[in-house]
Structures are given as C-alpha cells and as structure tokens.
Design an enzyme around this catalytic site. Structure first.
Site: not given
Ligand SMILES: Cc1cc2nc3c(=O)[nH]c(=O)nc-3n(C[C@H](O)[C@H](O)[C@H](O)COP(=O)(O)OP(=O)(O)OC[C@H]3O[C@@H](n4cnc5c(N)ncnc54)[C@H](O)[C@@H]3O)c2cc1C
Length: 551
Positions: A472
């Site tokens: 998280h």
């Molecule tokens: C294994 C796991 C289990 C989890 N379980 C839960 C759960 O059960 N329930 C819950 O609520 N949350 C859970 N979480 C947490 C939740 O999924 C994340 O906090 C949330 O998805 C974050 O969203 P975000 O949009 O901030 O980032 P992300 O969804 O991580 O998106 C970031 C994106 O940016 C891309 N990116 C990064 N750098 C670059 C770059 N230089 N160029 C182009 N693209 C790039 C990445 O590839 C990715 O696709 C879990 C997370 C993980 C990893």
C-alpha cells in the site's frame, strides 16, 4: 506528436483518467504504459494474482532498502507493470478506508477532500451489492461483490469469535458502521476481476481521440521554463517524444511518479546534483512522506477442515478450477482474504486503529513466475493484522539518472513510538480474539509465532522478523498547501509548475486505514473532474476536431 493530455501510467488511476478525459470526444488523450496488455486469462481470475506475484513480465518486483527496525530485512514491493497497473495484479479486496482518513486530508490544507466531499466519487466508482444508498452507488463501472455468500464456513467462526471477545460485527465495512469483524467486499463481476482497465479503459479503446501506447517507458517530463510541455520516452531503445498541449499527468504510482519527477529535475537539489541532473524546479518534498501498511501473520493448525484441505491436492485444485470454469463460483472466484475488519486495539482509541485479515487457509507463494497458491500440508488458517495509520515516514529516491535503475525505497518502518506500540497491540488483539470460545473450538495449535512468544518484547521481535508490506505504498508526492512540505495542491497541480498534475496513490497526504485501490480510483474520478473543469474555464487551448489524432 501533440495531444491535449498525456497520461503516464495505465494503472488503477491512469485507466480511469484516460476514459474520463476522452469521454466527451473534445480532447485528444495519449496514455503511455511501460507494460503490455492485460489479455491473459489470469488477470481475470481472482487467484490469478499468484501467477503475477513474482513474474517480471507483469511486475516491477521492487525491494526496499534494508530496514534497520526490521532486522535489516528488505521488504518485497510488487507493483503492476501491465495495463491496469497494480490493479491488475492485486488481491481485489475493496475497502474505502474510514471517514476520518479523508477528513485528515482536508485538515492537512486540502479543501474539497473531506469524507463528505469524496463520498460522491466513491459512489460514482461503484456498482455496489447494497444498491443505491446514501453510502453506495449502483451505477458505477466497478462491480463490488460481497463474499458473504461464498466465504468458507470458518469465516463465520471468526465473526462469532470476535463477537465473543467483545467486538462489533458489521455487515458492511464500507458503510457507516465500518468498525468490527466483517466479510470483505471484492471488486469482481460474476467472479472475474473488475479492474479500472477492464471496466473503464477497455470499452474506451475504440475512441478516435484516445491513443494507448504500451511497452513505452517514459524517461522524463520536458519543460519550457516552468511549464511542462511533453515527455521523452522510449520503446525497445528507440527514443520517442510526445508533446502536451494542455497537461502532462503523472499516474505512474507511488514509486515511479516521484522517480520520474526527480529524473526530470524536480526534487531535492542535493539529490539531483548527486546524480548529475540539472535542477528544473527545486522541490524537496518530492519522494518524501512515503507510507505503507506492514502486516504480520499468525498461523494456526485447525481441528476442522479448511481451504487447505480443498486446494492442497491436484484433484482438489482441478475440482475448484472446474467449478470456477463452469459457474464462476467457489474458492477461485474469491480473494484469499475473505474476512477481517477494523478493530480498536484499545477501547480508548478514537477510531479503529488495526485492520485484521482472517484467511480460511494458510499458504505460501513460491518465488517463481509460474507460481500458484500452495496451501500448507495440514488443515490450517491464518490471522494477520496491520496498523491502520502508521506514523513512520519513508522516502523514494533515484539511484542514478537512468529510468532503467530502480529507485531506492525506504519505508523507515517502526521509527515512531506509536508504530512500535501498535505492533505489539495488534499481536495481543489477535491472541484475544483467538482465545474466544468459538475460535478455540476449531484450533489445535498456534504454529507461528507459537505459545513461547508471549512477552511484549518477544511479540515485537516476531513483528520485526516476519512482517511484510501489504503493498500500500503511497504519499510520496503528497497533496498540501505548502510547497515546502507537499508536491501538489488540492487540485493535484504540481506546485510552481504549469501543465503538470499527479493523479495516483502518491498524492495521499496520509495513508488511508484500509486497502488502497478504492481510494486511488476515487482520486482518479475526482482528479478527472478537476482537469475537465479547468479545461472548461480555459477554452483558449481547446483542440479543433482536425487535431484529434487518428488511432
Ligand atoms: C500484489 C498486490 C496486492 C494488492 N492487493 C490489494 C487489495 O487486495 N486491495 C486493494 O485495495 N489494494 C491492493 N493493492 C494496492 C493497490 O492495487 C494499489 O495501491 C493501486 O493499484 C495503486 O494504483 P496507482 O494508480 O497509484 O498505481 P499503479 O496501479 O501501480 O499504476 C502505475 C502504472 O504506471 C506504470 N509505469 C510506471 N513507471 C512508468 C514509466 N516510466 N513509463 C510508463 N509507465 C510507467 C506502471 O507499469 C503501472 O501500470 C495491492 C497491490 C499489489 C501490488
């Protein structure tokens, strides 16, 4: 090539933005993602997360720096590297957090982010099993299913045990009575993952004004003075440049968004100088304020059959797979975290300060890209906890001037008295609930930490030795009013720079009490509204239809 909006990262937040910003057809939108498509069947299946957990094709597989307070261990920090981001590889538990989490966001100098302010955006995200109520939405794109119908029978024993130990039991952890033992909700539609990629982005892919480029790594943001003008990227070593007419929006997540800012010369000057990066805009708060939830598991041998018995043998696995394929029901249609809830570690706590997970199985995920869930070879279950609102603060820092090199993640776990106290308090809460008549009735023994671990010191040692991230990470580009201590303002605009916004989990001023996907999707819905409102207020730069890009 020029677009109105360039979104970096097709994760939980980025997929929602791409849909909302391209919805009217008035704006050209480019979405860039370092990973590939989420076309594998395993992204649909809830237990599919075991297949991506150690798979470098879909997972950045980061590790923290050695953590001094955790006996020098490095924490595993998986992050999605695929369309849908971490929302494509997560465990699908849907928990919004507690109202005071967001009231604290507003109190930190962010008008418009109190619980009452953000509730309409949570409702907009959801098609909730409870239907259209004051607290829930029925028309949103993400389907929210309760596991009440299919949860394993011993989850009922957990609820009864918690009740006997003096804690409330709630029918809706995301409703007004969020305190107490609960069966969790899942973001699932008919037993399949309901992610922001599947529900927002996929249906929008045919729009002429939306272009999605996968397997493109963004290297840095380009500037003209204090205005962001586009980005530099690469695909398989081939350099690419894209220009943004209105805005660049960073949605690369709590690790890679601050890293990209630092690589672009926005950050702490001394850190940038160390890696030979010219300062574009001095901003010490970039990468600071990192937060995470740290969780530790207590393992039990049961006197009754658990999911271990159903899923251990090849025949059991085949039976569960067949049931899933035929009906989208059974254990493979659910998360391993079926029950748990928010608890007060002490009656004096103003709000529940500990989150529990009761899993009707005990398992490991072998460190392999082909891994599947491996139940322990006995009838077992586990109960884990994490403090809801840790006060330790960590950091994200680049380790070179190249995007290929992972950033240094420092969680700085257990560096405050409160966090040390709650590590012990949570362990005692588990023991108290496990000592209830109902749970004693199904327990043969505590396997780990075991009966010898009793003193506060021993319980803390167990936490230091065995706790892990539950993925998280957030807060590393926090929202706030003061440019000295925060990175974006309450409209998610980077302080002091025009045309640059951040919309992802890195903007959380404080971590929310529960899992992070729901509040991240809420931030994206609200962020999209603010971006579109600002575009309406400034039509001067609007695209003419001729500028919309053919896909
Ligand atoms: C294994 C796991 C289990 C989890 N379980 C839960 C759960 O059960 N329930 C819950 O609520 N949350 C859970 N979480 C947490 C939740 O999924 C994340 O906090 C949330 O998805 C974050 O969203 P975000 O949009 O901030 O980032 P992300 O969804 O991580 O998106 C970031 C994106 O940016 C891309 N990116 C990064 N750098 C670059 C770059 N230089 N160029 C182009 N693209 C790039 C990445 O590839 C990715 O696709 C879990 C997370 C993980 C990893």
């Amino acid at each position: 090539m020029e677009f109105d909006y360039i979104i970096v990262g097709a994760g939980s937040a980025g997929c929602i933005l791409a849909d909302r910003l391209s919805e009217s057809g008035q704006h050209s939108v480019l979405l860039l993602e370092a990973g590939g498509a989420d076309s594998s069947f395993w992204f649909r299946v809830p237990v599919g997360f075991t297949k991506t957990y150690y798979n470098p094709e879909y997972n950045w597989m980061y590790y923290s720096e050695p953590e001094a307070q955790l006996n020098g261990r490095q924490l595993y920090c998986p992050r999605g590297k695929v369309q849908g981001g971490s929302g494509s590889i997560n465990a699908m538990i849907y928990v919004r957090g507690q109202p005071h989490d967001f009231d604290d966001w507003a109190r930190a100098g962010n008008p418009g982010w109190s619980f009452r302010d953000v509730l309409p955006y949570f409702r907009r995200v959801e098609s909730h099993w409870a239907g259209n109520t004051e607290y829930h939405g029925a028309d949103g794109k993400i389907a929210i299913t309760s596991m009440k119908d299919g949860a394993h029978a011993i989850c009922g024993t957990f609820l009864e045990g918690a009740r006997q130990a003096g804690y409330p039991v709630t029918g809706d952890i995301n409703g007004p009575d969020y305190e107490g033992a609960a069966i969790y909700d899942l973001n699932a539609r008919n037993g399949e993952r309901s992610s922001s990629s599947f529900e927002y982005l996929h249906p929008a892919l045919s729009r002429k004004n939306l272009r999605v480029e996968r397997n493109v790594t963004v290297r840095r943001v380009m500037f003209d003075g204090k205005r962001a003008t586009g980005i530099e990227a690469s695909r398989k070593g081939e350099p690419l440049t894209f220009r943004a007419k209105r805005e660049v929006i960073l949605s690369a997540g709590a690790v890679d968004t601050p890293k990209l800012l630092q690589l672009s010369g926005v950050g702490e000057p001394a850190l940038l100088a160390k890696h030979g990066i010219a300062v574009q805009h001095a901003m010490p708060a970039v990468g600071r304020n990192l937060q995470d939830h740290l969780c530790v598991s207590f393992y039990y041998r049961a006197t009754v059959k658990t999911l271990n018995d159903e899923l251990r043998s090849l025949a059991g696995k085949a039976k569960a797979a067949l049931r899933y394929l035929l009906s989208r029901k059974g254990p493979l249609s659910m998360s391993v975290n079926q029950s748990g809830g928010f608890f007060k570690g002490d009656a004096q706590e103003a709000e529940p300060n500990l989150q529990l997970y009761f899993n009707p199985l005990s398992y490991r995920i072998p460190k392999s890209s082909k891994a599947q869930l491996e139940p322990e070879p006995y009838s077992g279950f586990l109960l884990c906890f994490n403090p809801c609102r840790p006060t330790s603060r960590g950091s994200i820092e680049i380790t070179s001037n190249r995007v290929e090199d992972a950033a240094a993640i420092r969680v700085n776990a257990l560096t405050t008295e409160k966090d040390l106290h709650e590590a012990v308090q949570g362990s005692k809460l588990i023991r108290k609930i496990m000592n209830s008549k109902a749970l004693r009735g199904i327990t043969a023994e505590e396997i780990s930490p075991g009966p010898d671990v009793q003193s506060d010191e021993a319980l803390l040692h167990y936490f230091r030795d065995q706790s892990g991230s539950i993925y998280h990470l957030c807060g590393s580009c926090a929202m706030g009013a003061d440019a000295a201590t925060s990175v974006v303002d309450a409209r998610l605009r980077v302080h002091g720079i025009d045309g640059l916004r951040i919309v992802d989990a890195s903007v959380f001023p404080n971590i929310t009490s529960g899992n992070l996907n729901a509040p991240t999707m809420m931030v994206a819905e609200k962020g999209a509204d603010m971006i579109l409102e600002d575009a309406q207020a400034d039509p001067a730069q609007a695209s003419t239809p001729a500028e919309l890009v053919p896909v």
